[in-house]
Write an enzyme that holds these catalytic residues in place. Structure first.
Site, PDB file in Angstrom:
ATOM      1  CB  CYS A 408      18.513 -71.995  65.600  1.00 46.07           C
ATOM      2  SG  CYS A 408      19.939 -72.172  65.913  1.00 46.07           S
ATOM      3  CG  LEU A 410      24.897 -68.129  67.957  1.00 48.73           C
ATOM      4  CD1 LEU A 410      25.647 -68.907  69.159  1.00 48.73           C
ATOM      5  CD2 LEU A 410      25.596 -68.328  66.520  1.00 48.73           C
ATOM      6  CD  GLN A 416      27.832 -66.204  74.462  1.00 49.86           C
ATOM      7  OE1 GLN A 416      28.401 -66.590  75.304  1.00 49.86           O
ATOM      8  NE2 GLN A 416      27.523 -67.008  73.362  1.00 49.86           N
ATOM      9  NE  ARG A 417      30.191 -62.703  81.755  1.00 50.17           N
ATOM     10  CZ  ARG A 417      31.336 -63.060  82.441  1.00 50.17           C
ATOM     11  NH1 ARG A 417      32.430 -63.374  82.062  1.00 50.17           N
ATOM     12  NH2 ARG A 417      31.059 -62.631  83.799  1.00 50.17           N
ATOM     13  CE  LYS A 418      29.265 -56.295  74.925  1.00 51.55           C
ATOM     14  NZ  LYS A 418      29.704 -55.587  73.860  1.00 51.55           N
ATOM     15  N   GLY A 419      23.467 -59.137  77.846  1.00 54.97           N
ATOM     16  CA  GLY A 419      21.987 -58.963  77.988  1.00 54.97           C
ATOM     17  C   GLY A 419      21.040 -59.353  76.980  1.00 54.97           C
ATOM     18  CE1 TYR A 420      22.986 -55.584  73.756  1.00 55.26           C
ATOM     19  CE2 TYR A 420      24.983 -56.357  72.256  1.00 55.26           C
ATOM     20  CZ  TYR A 420      24.303 -55.088  73.045  1.00 55.26           C
ATOM     21  OH  TYR A 420      24.887 -54.015  72.822  1.00 55.26           O
ATOM     22  CD  GLU A 442      13.094 -77.118  66.205  1.00 56.80           C
ATOM     23  OE1 GLU A 442      13.796 -77.865  65.920  1.00 56.80           O
ATOM     24  OE2 GLU A 442      12.682 -76.207  65.555  1.00 56.80           O
ATOM     25  CB  SER A 446      22.350 -74.673  73.487  1.00 55.37           C
ATOM     26  OG  SER A 446      22.003 -73.298  73.744  1.00 55.37           O
TER      27      SER A 446
END
Length: 547
Positions: A408, A410, A416-420, A442, A446
């Protein structure tokens, strides 16, 4: 005999007063008797109070009934006042059902409120435009100040809120709306033949094909605060249910998780709007907002509870071992220090279970495992003088027979949208390299996870082809270098039209200018793992037995 009659009269009067007091307390969805009768599930308990009121009414004494009748005749000849009529309508309603009333829409057509679950009409969204929706659920709002809209001859008011699904968008954008957001004039009505007069197709949607719906959803990703900026082919992944199994399983999943139970969370300095349902304990069912501690992921109903908890927190980082730390340059060319912590689910059960509760709010089709003993969790943190602040994580099984290197993944929407996200994927493959294996995530992926994986595979594989010094290279060679499974290598090369099947084998055809173009389209990889700074040893199952 006179004393006995007197006692009986006093007892009857006391019972009548007690019943009357119970009626006042339990009437119209309030406390008291209404608490014992919760009403219909779809109405948020609104019918329970009316049921209790009707029960008490039937138990009134004949004297009270005559008094009510006399009072009604004095106010207009047996009909009672408007309030009395409204009260009688509620008391005489069917058990557990809301009281229905008819209003006029702006075209002068009759509309019955509250709207039924399954109704289809247009709803005003955050882009200030109306979009087709379907009502998934409704609830009566207690202490409702009222929100109305101008329809027909006057303003329409409704004590209900409606949980709607936007036909054009992903389920993560479902939300509760008041009547003022709904355009009653667009309500799909049925004619005498039973057919809907709305412009919808057979499955109740707005006439869009599945591919068109995905494209609209992809276009909205840039508007939504939790979306990736990477452009992608929406045909490669849908709304996130393609891998759940049979259609019956998908419907069962959507029915169980159709309504978000938590609307907002606060984590650290950020407030985030949730996307999906998460099975929190029952005591949090009616909680609109939860407050999370960013160091141990404990969650609370109020901010005061969180503040009291924070005063007791001594460890300002996730539990477990720090296995990686490095300093990078962000988009603003400022230093940012990132760190990875490895947390054993067998050692830190409460921490990992709380993290799973939090993650399920942003993952639609993942199953929440309460047994976290078999998993390792890798937490990515931003490090500053105040501690290590989690920004995302991935988990993996301690031993996967299928060769999965990630279970999983997340990224919290605020990061988000930072490249992490690509850094998390890169880190999972670096661990796989340390194990001298090849791996794959797995399934199912998403929709946002699939975007990041396709981008990472394209960038990594094509860079290997670009920098390879030998005369020829095979798919197996690429898999050994990158730790990416051979099937993923082949599918990635097929997506960019760089592999052909000739004479019973795959042949890679990669022109230099084609490599550069696809590498550029894969996006910017600002954060990549430096293997020299990774301090990690492979997990052995014997460690659990040794304890």
């Amino acid at each position: 005999m006179g004393e006995k009659d007197s006692k009986r009269a006093k007892t009857t009067q006391a019972q009548a007063e007690s019943l009357h007091a119970s009626e006042v307390v339990g009437g119209r969805g309030g406390k008291g008797l209404a608490v014992e009768n919760q009403g219909a599930p779809g109405d948020g308990g609104g019918g329970g109070g009316r049921q209790a009121t009707a029960t008490v009414t039937r138990r009134r004494t004949e004297t009270e009934a005559r008094a009510a009748t006399t009072s009604g005749s004095g106010n207009g000849g047996g009909g009672g006042t408007g309030k009395d009529k409204d009260k009688d309508m509620k008391e005489d309603g069917k058990k557990g059902e809301p009281v229905k009333r008819t209003v006029l829409d702006k075209n002068g057509l009759e509309v019955v409120l509250p709207l039924e679950v399954g109704s289809q009409l247009m709803c005003l969204w955050r882009d200030k435009k109306h979009h087709p929706v379907k009502i998934i659920e409704r609830k009566k709002v207690e202490d409702h100040e009222g929100k109305g809209q101008q329809q027909g001859d006057g303003e329409v008011w409704d004590d209900y809120e409606y949980y709607v699904h936007y036909d054009e968008f992903n389920r993560r954008l479902d939300e509760w709306v008041a009547i003022d957001k709904l355009d009653l004039a667009t309500l799909h009505r049925k004619d005498q033949s039973g057919k809907s007069n709305g412009k919808s197709n057979g499955d109740g949607k707005s006439g869009r094909t599945r591919t068109q719906k995905r494209r609209v959803d992809s276009a909205l990703e840039g508007m939504h605060h939790g979306a990736h900026a990477v452009e992608h082919d929406p045909a490669q992944h849908g709304e996130g249910h393609e891998f759940l199994g049979s259609e019956a399983q998908v419907q069962e999943h959507e029915e169980f998780t159709k309504v978000k139970n938590i609307q907002f969370i606060e984590l650290g300095k950020y407030e985030m709007e949730t996307w999906y349902f998460s099975p929190f304990p029952p005591e949090y069912n009616n909680c609109n907002r939860l407050y999370f501690c960013e160091f141990d992921f404990s969650f609370f109903r109020t901010k005061k509870q969180l503040q009291r908890h924070m005063k007791k927190v001594k460890m300002l980082h996730p539990p477990g071992d720090e296995i990686y730390r490095n300093t990078y340059k962000n988009k603003q060319n400022k230093d940012v220090t990132l760190s990875f912590f490895e947390v054993d689910g067998n050692k830190e059960k409460i921490f990992c279970q709380n993290l799973c509760y939090l993650a399920k709010l942003f993952l639609d089709h993942k199953t929440l495992f309460y047994d976290v003993d078999l998993f390792l969790f890798y937490i990515l943190c931003e490090v500053d003088e105040r501690g290590c602040h989690p920004v995302g994580y991935f988990s993996k099984e301690k031993h996967s027979e299928e060769g999965y290197n990630l279970a999983c993944i997340l990224m919290f929407p605020s990061y988000q949208r930072k490249g992490y996200g690509k850094l998390l994927i890169n880190f999972s493959y670096e661990l796989t390299k340390k194990e001298n294996k090849v791996g794959t995530p797995e399934r199912p992926l998403s929709d946002l996870g699939a975007v990041s994986y396709y981008s990472y595979w394209t960038y990594t594989i094509l860079n290997v082809l670009k920098t390879y010094k030998g005369d020829c290279i095979s798919v197996k060679d690429i898999a050994d270098i990158t730790a990416i499974r051979q099937q993923d290598v082949i599918s990635t090369l097929q997506r960019v039209n760089m592999i052909q099947y000739q004479k019973g084998q795959h042949v890679i055809c990669a022109a230099p200018e084609l490599l550069d173009r696809h590498i550029k389209e894969a996006g910017n990889f600002r954060y990549l793992v430096d293997p020299c700074k990774l301090i990690w040893t492979k997990y052995h199952l014997r460690q659990d037995y040794a304890r």
